[in-house]
Design a protein around this motif. Sequence first.
Motif, PDB file in Angstrom:
ATOM      1  N   ARG A   1       0.827  -1.205   0.000  1.00 20.10           N
ATOM      2  CA  ARG A   1       0.000   0.000   0.000  1.00 20.10           C
ATOM      3  C   ARG A   1       0.863   1.258   0.000  1.00 20.10           C
ATOM      4  O   ARG A   1       0.623   2.200  -0.732  1.00 20.10           O
ATOM      5  N   ILE A   2       1.944   1.211   0.790  1.00 17.32           N
ATOM      6  CA  ILE A   2       2.816   2.387   0.843  1.00 17.32           C
ATOM      7  C   ILE A   2       3.443   2.639  -0.517  1.00 17.32           C
ATOM      8  O   ILE A   2       3.481   3.775  -1.021  1.00 17.32           O
ATOM      9  N   ALA A   3       3.921   1.554  -1.142  1.00 14.86           N
ATOM     10  CA  ALA A   3       4.563   1.718  -2.447  1.00 14.86           C
ATOM     11  C   ALA A   3       3.569   2.258  -3.468  1.00 14.86           C
ATOM     12  O   ALA A   3       3.905   3.135  -4.268  1.00 14.86           O
ATOM     13  N   ALA A   4       2.339   1.757  -3.425  1.00 12.42           N
ATOM     14  CA  ALA A   4       1.331   2.225  -4.386  1.00 12.42           C
ATOM     15  C   ALA A   4       1.035   3.707  -4.170  1.00 12.42           C
ATOM     16  O   ALA A   4       0.917   4.474  -5.129  1.00 12.42           O
ATOM     17  N   ARG A   5       0.977   4.106  -2.887  1.00 16.01           N
ATOM     18  CA  ARG A   5       0.685   5.511  -2.623  1.00 16.01           C
ATOM     19  C   ARG A   5       1.813   6.407  -3.139  1.00 16.01           C
ATOM     20  O   ARG A   5       1.587   7.440  -3.757  1.00 16.01           O
ATOM     21  N   GLN A   6       3.048   5.956  -2.909  1.00 15.88           N
ATOM     22  CA  GLN A   6       4.170   6.768  -3.376  1.00 15.88           C
ATOM     23  C   GLN A   6       4.173   6.860  -4.892  1.00 15.88           C
ATOM     24  O   GLN A   6       4.394   7.931  -5.473  1.00 15.88           O
ATOM     25  N   ALA A   7       3.929   5.728  -5.566  1.00 14.81           N
ATOM     26  CA  ALA A   7       3.931   5.738  -7.023  1.00 14.81           C
ATOM     27  C   ALA A   7       2.839   6.664  -7.554  1.00 14.81           C
ATOM     28  O   ALA A   7       3.044   7.416  -8.512  1.00 14.81           O
ATOM     29  N   ALA A   8       1.678   6.640  -6.894  1.00 15.81           N
ATOM     30  CA  ALA A   8       0.589   7.499  -7.347  1.00 15.81           C
ATOM     31  C   ALA A   8       0.956   8.970  -7.192  1.00 15.81           C
ATOM     32  O   ALA A   8       0.709   9.784  -8.080  1.00 15.81           O
ATOM     33  N   ALA A   9       1.604   9.286  -6.072  1.00 15.65           N
ATOM     34  CA  ALA A   9       1.982  10.684  -5.848  1.00 15.65           C
ATOM     35  C   ALA A   9       2.982  11.130  -6.894  1.00 15.65           C
ATOM     36  O   ALA A   9       2.876  12.224  -7.481  1.00 15.65           O
ATOM     37  N   GLN A  10       3.965  10.264  -7.177  1.00 14.62           N
ATOM     38  CA  GLN A  10       4.966  10.627  -8.193  1.00 14.62           C
ATOM     39  C   GLN A  10       4.314  10.826  -9.552  1.00 14.62           C
ATOM     40  O   GLN A  10       4.600  11.791 -10.277  1.00 14.62           O
ATOM     41  N   ALA A  11       3.428   9.884  -9.892  1.00 15.07           N
ATOM     42  CA  ALA A  11       2.773   9.988 -11.198  1.00 15.07           C
ATOM     43  C   ALA A  11       1.972  11.278 -11.284  1.00 15.07           C
ATOM     44  O   ALA A  11       1.962  11.954 -12.328  1.00 15.07           O
ATOM     45  N   ARG A  12       1.324  11.658 -10.179  1.00  7.69           N
ATOM     46  CA  ARG A  12       0.531  12.882 -10.202  1.00  7.69           C
ATOM     47  C   ARG A  12       1.415  14.094 -10.444  1.00  7.69           C
ATOM     48  O   ARG A  12       1.138  14.937 -11.297  1.00  7.69           O
ATOM     49  N   VAL A  13       2.536  14.142  -9.730  1.00 10.54           N
ATOM     50  CA  VAL A  13       3.423  15.293  -9.904  1.00 10.54           C
ATOM     51  C   VAL A  13       3.961  15.339 -11.330  1.00 10.54           C
ATOM     52  O   VAL A  13       4.014  16.396 -11.972  1.00 10.54           O
ATOM     53  N   ARG A  14       4.348  14.178 -11.842  1.00  9.19           N
ATOM     54  CA  ARG A  14       4.899  14.159 -13.206  1.00  9.19           C
ATOM     55  C   ARG A  14       3.854  14.603 -14.213  1.00  9.19           C
ATOM     56  O   ARG A  14       4.139  15.371 -15.130  1.00  9.19           O
ATOM     57  N   ALA A  15       2.623  14.082 -14.042  1.00  9.58           N
ATOM     58  CA  ALA A  15       1.573  14.439 -14.988  1.00  9.58           C
ATOM     59  C   ALA A  15       1.301  15.939 -14.953  1.00  9.58           C
ATOM     60  O   ALA A  15       1.153  16.592 -16.008  1.00  9.58           O
ATOM     61  N   GLN A  16       1.312  16.474 -13.772  1.00  3.69           N
ATOM     62  CA  GLN A  16       1.060  17.908 -13.648  1.00  3.69           C
ATOM     63  C   GLN A  16       2.152  18.698 -14.348  1.00  3.69           C
ATOM     64  O   GLN A  16       1.898  19.636 -15.099  1.00  3.69           O
ATOM     65  N   HIS A  17       3.389  18.267 -14.127  1.00  2.00           N
ATOM     66  CA  HIS A  17       4.512  18.952 -14.731  1.00  2.00           C
ATOM     67  C   HIS A  17       4.461  18.858 -16.248  1.00  2.00           C
ATOM     68  O   HIS A  17       4.687  19.823 -16.980  1.00  2.00           O
ATOM     69  N   ALA A  18       4.119  17.640 -16.714  1.00  2.00           N
ATOM     70  CA  ALA A  18       4.034  17.460 -18.171  1.00  2.00           C
ATOM     71  C   ALA A  18       2.940  18.345 -18.751  1.00  2.00           C
ATOM     72  O   ALA A  18       3.123  18.956 -19.820  1.00  2.00           O
ATOM     73  N   ALA A  19       1.835  18.436 -18.028  1.00  2.00           N
ATOM     74  CA  ALA A  19       0.750  19.281 -18.529  1.00  2.00           C
ATOM     75  C   ALA A  19       1.192  20.739 -18.581  1.00  2.00           C
ATOM     76  O   ALA A  19       0.940  21.446 -19.572  1.00  2.00           O
ATOM     77  N   GLU A  20       1.916  21.171 -17.598  1.00  2.00           N
ATOM     78  CA  GLU A  20       2.384  22.555 -17.605  1.00  2.00           C
ATOM     79  C   GLU A  20       3.329  22.801 -18.761  1.00  2.00           C
ATOM     80  O   GLU A  20       3.270  23.818 -19.433  1.00  2.00           O
ATOM     81  N   GLN A  21       4.202  21.804 -18.964  1.00  2.00           N
ATOM     82  CA  GLN A  21       5.144  21.978 -20.072  1.00  2.00           C
ATOM     83  C   GLN A  21       4.419  22.018 -21.396  1.00  2.00           C
ATOM     84  O   GLN A  21       4.768  22.786 -22.285  1.00  2.00           O
ATOM     85  N   ALA A  22       3.382  21.155 -21.480  1.00  2.00           N
ATOM     86  CA  ALA A  22       2.609  21.152 -22.727  1.00  2.00           C
ATOM     87  C   ALA A  22       1.979  22.519 -22.957  1.00  2.00           C
ATOM     88  O   ALA A  22       2.020  23.054 -24.077  1.00  2.00           O
ATOM     89  N   THR A  23       1.440  23.103 -21.909  1.00  3.44           N
ATOM     90  CA  THR A  23       0.853  24.426 -22.105  1.00  3.44           C
ATOM     91  C   THR A  23       1.931  25.442 -22.475  1.00  3.44           C
ATOM     92  O   THR A  23       1.709  26.342 -23.281  1.00  3.44           O
ATOM     93  N   GLU A  24       3.148  25.272 -21.899  1.00  2.00           N
ATOM     94  CA  GLU A  24       4.226  26.192 -22.245  1.00  2.00           C
ATOM     95  C   GLU A  24       4.575  26.073 -23.718  1.00  2.00           C
ATOM     96  O   GLU A  24       4.788  27.067 -24.417  1.00  2.00           O
ATOM     97  N   VAL A  25       4.651  24.796 -24.146  1.00  2.00           N
ATOM     98  CA  VAL A  25       4.971  24.587 -25.561  1.00  2.00           C
ATOM     99  C   VAL A  25       3.861  25.139 -26.438  1.00  2.00           C
ATOM    100  O   VAL A  25       4.100  25.732 -27.486  1.00  2.00           O
ATOM    101  N   ALA A  26       2.640  24.918 -25.990  1.00  2.00           N
ATOM    102  CA  ALA A  26       1.523  25.380 -26.796  1.00  2.00           C
ATOM    103  C   ALA A  26       1.494  26.901 -26.879  1.00  2.00           C
ATOM    104  O   ALA A  26       1.106  27.463 -27.894  1.00  2.00           O
ATOM    105  N   GLU A  27       1.901  27.576 -25.855  1.00  2.00           N
ATOM    106  CA  GLU A  27       1.901  29.036 -25.892  1.00  2.00           C
ATOM    107  C   GLU A  27       3.314  29.544 -25.668  1.00  2.00           C
ATOM    108  O   GLU A  27       3.671  29.978 -24.578  1.00  2.00           O
ATOM    109  N   PRO A  28       4.155  29.394 -26.695  1.00  2.00           N
ATOM    110  CA  PRO A  28       5.554  29.803 -26.492  1.00  2.00           C
ATOM    111  C   PRO A  28       5.706  31.310 -26.327  1.00  2.00           C
ATOM    112  O   PRO A  28       6.712  31.782 -25.844  1.00  2.00           O
ATOM    113  N   ALA A  29       4.675  32.010 -26.751  1.00  2.00           N
ATOM    114  CA  ALA A  29       4.799  33.450 -26.716  1.00  2.00           C
ATOM    115  C   ALA A  29       4.708  33.999 -25.293  1.00  2.00           C
ATOM    116  O   ALA A  29       5.095  35.133 -25.052  1.00  2.00           O
ATOM    117  N   GLN A  30       4.225  33.121 -24.405  1.00  2.00           N
ATOM    118  CA  GLN A  30       4.021  33.664 -23.061  1.00  2.00           C
ATOM    119  C   GLN A  30       5.353  33.997 -22.402  1.00  2.00           C
ATOM    120  O   GLN A  30       6.290  33.217 -22.443  1.00  2.00           O
TER     121      GLN A  30
END
Lengths: 139, 303
Positions: free
Chosen positions: B194-223
């Motif tokens: 359970r502990i390992a699953a919770r940690q993996a989920a937290a990591q995946a969430r942070v990574r996904a969030q970061h990837a989404a932010e980067q995607a928005t950055e790429v999408a709006e390079p002018a910002q």
Amino acid sequence: MHAVIPYVVAALLFGLGVYGVLKRRNAILVLMAVELMLNAVNLILVAADSTIKAGLTGVQPEAWAYAVPEPRAGAIFALFVIVLAAAEVGVGLAIVLQFYRLRRAVVLDEVALHEHDHEQVSADHATVAEQNRNAQVSS
Amino acid sequence: MTVADALMLALGAIAVGSGALVVTSAHLVRSGFYLVVSLGAIAGLYLVLGAELVAWVQILVYVGAVVVLLLFAVMLTRAPIGPSDDLDRPALPAALIGGGVGLGLTVLLVDAFRWTEYELPPPGTGRRVGEQIFGAWVLPFEVLSILLLAALVGAIVLSRPDIGARPDPNAGAEPAPEPGPIGESPEVAARLERIAARQAAAQARVRAQHAAEQATEVAEPAQEQTREDALKDQARNVVFQAREGAPKLGRTPDMPLEPAPDPRVIESTSTEVSRGRPELPRGTRKGPPRELPSGPTRDDEGT
């Protein structure tokens, strides 16, 4: 003075001690009951010390009755028994504490007398250490 | 019925009554204190019977030392405060045997002594007892001192596991293998999973969030990258560094770490921005990172 009073008190205390030793499961309570029995014996010794000589008034002054000029031997035996009881409690409590350290229990019913349990104990230690480590990791 | 009789009856009743409470009380600690009362009453009986020294030795040794030792043992074995219900066996056989012994001895002694009047001897003084001990009974006295010494040594040997231990019969054999997660009990294994699953989920969430932010950055390079974004990047740096520097499983702090690439440089984060800034607050880093061989990076920061 009626000598029967301390004797009867001692007999009742000895009976209570036997009852406690047989009934109690906790090792420390068993030691307490043993103390009661030892005190009953002490009480008999002291009471005999102060009554036997008075009871010997009509007896010929034989050598066995007056081995020492003033027989206070009962009190001295009582002192010796007190010292023995102190030694017994010291060693007994050391054994109880060591057993508690190994098994986390002081219940006499669960003492395994028939198994040769070196391995069992070391395995217990290993699992306890492992659980501690897991608890640290998870916290 | 004289004064001595009345005193002995009262003290005997106290001794027997509190003795009965010692063997029937459900509280461990109360048993110890009832034992104190019982032993004190017996010391009073000794005083009435004229054995003064024995009475004071009883109070000193029993009440002062033995009962305190017993209460210490109660404390050290983590006895519960309050009544415990598992102290007793079924009482009937014990009551039969104990009552039989007590009543049998009582009948025997009553039959032996009847209601005969005895005159009390003059109270024994400590001087007379001392003359007896060191005169007629000096050899038992010395033997008893040796026995006390043996009991002392025995108690010490018993309570120290490093001396007097029997050699382990399988000491020569290889030590038992470390129990892996498979050998664990099911609760522990489930908890670890359970502990390992919770940690993996937290990591995946942070990574996904970061990837989404980067995607928005790429999408709006002018910002334009504002100061706020830079601060966010810096905070993310702190988080990831703390994660990387945190103690790993199965690695002790004094174990040499493998020379990681600069732990403060993390892919796809704007390290260039944080490089030029003053040193980050140290409170955010925990534990072993203080001992990381990261001296060069510090130097790099300084320049």
